[in-house]
Design an enzyme around this catalytic site. Structure first.
Site, short mmCIF file in Angstrom:
data_model
loop_
_atom_site.label_atom_id
_atom_site.label_comp_id
_atom_site.label_asym_id
_atom_site.label_seq_id
_atom_site.Cartn_x
_atom_site.Cartn_y
_atom_site.Cartn_z
N GLY A 1 0.79 -1.33 -0.13
CA GLY A 1 0.14 -0.13 -0.15
C GLY A 1 1.07 1.26 0.11
N ASP B 1 1.48 3.67 2.32
CA ASP B 1 2.44 3.60 3.73
C ASP B 1 3.34 2.59 3.64
N ASP C 1 -2.07 -13.19 4.53
CA ASP C 1 -3.24 -12.22 4.50
C ASP C 1 -3.58 -12.16 6.04
N LEU D 1 0.14 -2.22 8.95
CA LEU D 1 -0.51 -1.20 8.21
C LEU D 1 -1.86 -2.00 7.57
N ALA E 1 -5.30 -3.01 6.19
CA ALA E 1 -6.81 -2.86 6.62
C ALA E 1 -7.35 -2.71 5.23
N SER F 1 -6.18 5.39 13.51
CA SER F 1 -6.74 6.64 12.57
C SER F 1 -7.42 7.74 13.21
N GLU G 1 -9.72 8.87 11.89
CA GLU G 1 -11.46 8.69 11.57
C GLU G 1 -12.04 8.13 12.81
N TYR H 1 -15.38 0.96 9.16
CA TYR H 1 -13.96 1.09 9.24
C TYR H 1 -13.37 1.63 10.58
N LYS I 1 -11.16 0.16 13.78
CA LYS I 1 -9.95 0.97 14.04
C LYS I 1 -9.91 1.23 15.85
N HIS J 1 -3.10 11.34 5.27
CA HIS J 1 -1.63 11.66 4.71
C HIS J 1 -1.56 11.12 3.13
P1 NAP Z 1 -3.73 1.55 1.73
O1 NAP Z 1 -2.79 2.01 0.70
O2 NAP Z 1 -4.94 1.10 1.48
O3 NAP Z 1 -2.96 0.18 2.37
C1 NAP Z 1 -3.49 -0.82 3.32
C2 NAP Z 1 -3.08 -2.24 3.00
O4 NAP Z 1 -3.77 -2.98 3.74
C3 NAP Z 1 -3.23 -2.53 1.41
O5 NAP Z 1 -1.82 -3.04 1.01
C4 NAP Z 1 -3.88 -3.90 1.56
O6 NAP Z 1 -3.47 -4.78 0.67
C5 NAP Z 1 -3.74 -4.37 2.69
N1 NAP Z 1 -4.94 -5.25 3.04
C6 NAP Z 1 -5.97 -5.15 3.06
N2 NAP Z 1 -6.84 -6.19 3.22
C7 NAP Z 1 -5.87 -7.13 3.98
C8 NAP Z 1 -6.02 -8.41 4.40
N3 NAP Z 1 -6.89 -9.03 4.75
N4 NAP Z 1 -4.68 -8.77 4.85
C9 NAP Z 1 -3.59 -8.20 4.65
N5 NAP Z 1 -3.36 -6.94 4.28
C10 NAP Z 1 -4.60 -6.51 4.08
O7 NAP Z 1 -3.66 2.32 2.84
P2 NAP Z 1 -2.53 3.35 3.45
O8 NAP Z 1 -2.84 4.70 3.11
O9 NAP Z 1 -1.16 2.80 3.14
O10 NAP Z 1 -2.76 3.17 5.02
C11 NAP Z 1 -1.88 2.33 5.97
C12 NAP Z 1 -2.75 1.82 7.20
O11 NAP Z 1 -2.86 3.21 7.78
C13 NAP Z 1 -4.07 1.61 7.08
O12 NAP Z 1 -4.35 0.46 8.18
C14 NAP Z 1 -5.05 2.67 7.17
O13 NAP Z 1 -6.31 2.34 7.35
C15 NAP Z 1 -4.25 3.38 8.09
N6 NAP Z 1 -4.16 4.83 8.23
C16 NAP Z 1 -4.20 5.64 6.83
C17 NAP Z 1 -4.40 6.90 7.00
C18 NAP Z 1 -4.18 7.84 5.46
O14 NAP Z 1 -4.50 8.82 5.67
N7 NAP Z 1 -3.39 7.15 4.74
C19 NAP Z 1 -4.84 7.64 8.14
C20 NAP Z 1 -4.75 6.76 9.45
C21 NAP Z 1 -4.83 5.42 9.14
P3 NAP Z 1 -3.34 -4.73 -0.91
O15 NAP Z 1 -2.21 -3.81 -1.33
O16 NAP Z 1 -3.01 -6.03 -1.41
O17 NAP Z 1 -4.58 -4.04 -1.30
N1 GDD Z 2 -12.97 8.95 -1.53
C1 GDD Z 2 -13.71 10.06 -1.98
N2 GDD Z 2 -13.98 10.24 -3.32
N3 GDD Z 2 -14.09 11.03 -1.03
C2 GDD Z 2 -14.77 12.11 -1.52
C3 GDD Z 2 -15.10 11.98 -2.69
C4 GDD Z 2 -15.08 11.33 -3.58
O1 GDD Z 2 -15.35 11.15 -4.80
N4 GDD Z 2 -15.77 13.53 -2.80
C5 GDD Z 2 -15.98 13.80 -1.72
N5 GDD Z 2 -15.29 13.03 -0.74
C6 GDD Z 2 -15.07 13.43 0.72
C7 GDD Z 2 -15.44 12.23 1.54
O2 GDD Z 2 -16.72 12.09 1.56
C8 GDD Z 2 -14.40 12.59 2.70
O3 GDD Z 2 -15.20 13.49 3.65
C9 GDD Z 2 -13.25 13.05 2.43
O4 GDD Z 2 -13.48 13.66 0.81
C10 GDD Z 2 -12.21 12.36 2.48
O5 GDD Z 2 -12.46 10.95 1.89
P1 GDD Z 2 -11.19 10.00 1.36
O6 GDD Z 2 -10.03 10.66 0.77
O7 GDD Z 2 -11.95 8.79 1.17
O8 GDD Z 2 -10.38 9.88 3.09
P2 GDD Z 2 -11.14 9.79 4.44
O9 GDD Z 2 -10.86 10.75 5.38
O10 GDD Z 2 -12.40 9.09 4.40
O11 GDD Z 2 -10.17 8.40 4.82
C11 GDD Z 2 -8.74 8.45 4.84
O12 GDD Z 2 -8.23 9.06 5.99
C12 GDD Z 2 -8.59 8.18 7.22
C13 GDD Z 2 -7.82 9.13 8.25
O13 GDD Z 2 -8.64 10.30 8.59
C14 GDD Z 2 -8.39 7.12 4.43
O14 GDD Z 2 -6.80 6.98 4.34
C15 GDD Z 2 -8.53 6.04 5.91
O15 GDD Z 2 -7.91 4.83 5.63
C16 GDD Z 2 -7.95 6.98 7.23
O16 GDD Z 2 -7.99 6.22 8.41
#
Ligand code: NAP
Ligand code: GDD
Length: 330
Positions: A10, A12, A61, A83, A85, A128, A130, A152, A156, A182
């Site tokens: 993914g 991160d 997995d 990481l 999810a 998160s 969230e 979700y 978490k 991020h």
């Molecule tokens: P991401 O790109 O969606 O990465 C999540 C990873 O989880 C993917 O590589 C996915 O695998 C893997 N996964 C899904 N189902 C699984 C399973 N059953 N077994 C093992 N792996 C599985 O998300 P990210 O942005 O890098 O985020 C990394 C982590 O931080 C996640 O847990 C996310 O919820 C959390 N987080 C993210 C943010 C953010 O803003 N990015 C903020 C707060 C927390 P595949 O690559 O095979 O699909």
């Molecule tokens: N994805 C998406 N697609 N979101 C949209 C859209 C669209 O077309 N239009 C508006 N949004 C709004 C969503 O309703 C939400 O309020 C905001 O954009 C951000 O959506 P996402 O980018 O999907 O991220 P997220 O904030 O719901 O969740 C992400 O951040 C979390 C940390 O606060 C994910 O990375 C989560 O895994 C992570 O925990």
């Protein structure tokens, strides 16, 4: 030092494995079997580090607890970064069971394997922002209350609390990183920032005409993923296992992010963006703004990338990809 990253494919996973490899770690990464190649993000790292045996990949997995236990025993890592999810909030309403299974049972499998290992292993859980639910415009820190609004977010909260329980009950070095949103050029294309910057590149190149979004009024505290994985590593090096918020302390709306992105290539947001109910969620997190004072003071961590720099990095990258795409089509 040996680190195990679950999973490595993914956004991160890419930035964290790059950071750890550059620090001299041996990195062991879980990947999931897929019908098409899913290692595109980490391919540059594979070509550089696999031949030196510094990077090793394993199919697994989080729901396959026997394979998780075997791998922990085989690798005997010093640090495990969880990481994994189903990380898309909107999808979690469509697939609540799967999202919850990975986020609850999957995390316990990992915690159990770490606890039962003969080695003292440090554990990082990807918590998160969230989890807070974003009901008002307050500044959120490690003491703020969780009001989860999606399957979700509930999973978490479960994993967050379970990580604390293992820390307190078994004297484990188990930390929760409560990370605010991020982003990066490696962000999944269905998250809103990347959806916007990808569309901006393609519209600028004339291969897309419109961008359809959902709720434009949600506020998010957006940082750069490369800065946040440094914070994850710092949490694991701290003298005691604790919970930490990583955030920029600035929040803007989806609309403002999109406006900035279109402006970066000299285009007007209003000319291209339309909205559709299709992208609205059954329950929305309206406002997220993080206070990372604790990480700034005790870990000496701070985000280095401003929101304008983040927009610029993502738009430039997607413009280049769109140019390549455009050339291939011609
Ligand atoms: P991401 O790109 O969606 O990465 C999540 C990873 O989880 C993917 O590589 C996915 O695998 C893997 N996964 C899904 N189902 C699984 C399973 N059953 N077994 C093992 N792996 C599985 O998300 P990210 O942005 O890098 O985020 C990394 C982590 O931080 C996640 O847990 C996310 O919820 C959390 N987080 C993210 C943010 C953010 O803003 N990015 C903020 C707060 C927390 P595949 O690559 O095979 O699909
Ligand atoms: N994805 C998406 N697609 N979101 C949209 C859209 C669209 O077309 N239009 C508006 N949004 C709004 C969503 O309703 C939400 O309020 C905001 O954009 C951000 O959506 P996402 O980018 O999907 O991220 P997220 O904030 O719901 O969740 C992400 O951040 C979390 C940390 O606060 C994910 O990375 C989560 O895994 C992570 O925990």
């Amino acid at each position: 030092m040996k680190a195990l990253i679950t999973v490595i494919t993914g956004q991160d996973g890419y930035y964290l494995s790059k950071l750890l490899l550059e620090k001299g770690y041996e990195v062991h990464g879980l990947i999931r079997r897929s019908s098409s190649f899913n290692t595109s993000r980490i391919e540059p790292l594979m070509s550089k580090y696999e031949s030196e045996n510094k990077l090793k990949l394993y199919y697994s997995d989080l729901l396959d607890s026997s394979s998780i236990t075997s791998l922990i025993n085989l690798i005997e890592p010093d640090e495990v970064y969880n990481l994994a999810a189903q990380s898309h909030v909107a999808v979690s309403f469509k697939n609540p069971l799967y999202t919850s299974q990975v986020g609850t049972i999957g995390v316990i499998s990992l915690l159990e394997a770490v606890k039962n290992s003969s080695k003292n292993i440090k554990f990082y859980q990807a918590s998160s922002s969230e989890m807070y639910g974003g009901e008002d415009d307050s500044l959120l820190n490690e003491e703020s209350q969780f009001t989860p609004k999606s399957p979700y977010a509930v999973s978490k909260v479960f994993a967050h609390e379970m990580t604390k329980i293992y820390r307190e009950s078994y004297d484990m070095f188990a930390v929760n990183g409560i990370l605010f949103n991020h982003e990066s050029p490696h962000r999944g294309e269905t998250f809103v920032t990347r959806k916007v910057t990808k569309a901006v590149g393609r519209i600028k190149q004339g291969i897309q005409t419109k961008l359809t979004l959902g709720n434009l009024n949600a506020f998010r505290d957006w940082g750069f993923a490369g800065d946040y994985v440094e914070g994850m590593w710092l949490m694991m090096q701290h003298s005691s296992p604790e919970d930490w918020v990583l955030a920029t302390g600035e929040s803007i709306t989806v609309k403002e992010f999109a406006k900035k992105s279109f402006e970066a290539v000299g285009l007007n947001f209003e000319d291209f963006v339309i909205t559709s109910e299709r992208y609205l969620r059954p329950n929305e997190v309206d406002f997220l703004l993080g206070d990372s004072t604790k990480a700034r003071e005790k870990l000496d961590w701070s985000p280095k990338t401003s929101i304008d720099e983040l927009v610029s990095i993502m738009v430039d990258s997607d413009l280049n990809l769109a140019k390549k795409d455009g050339k291939q089509k011609r």
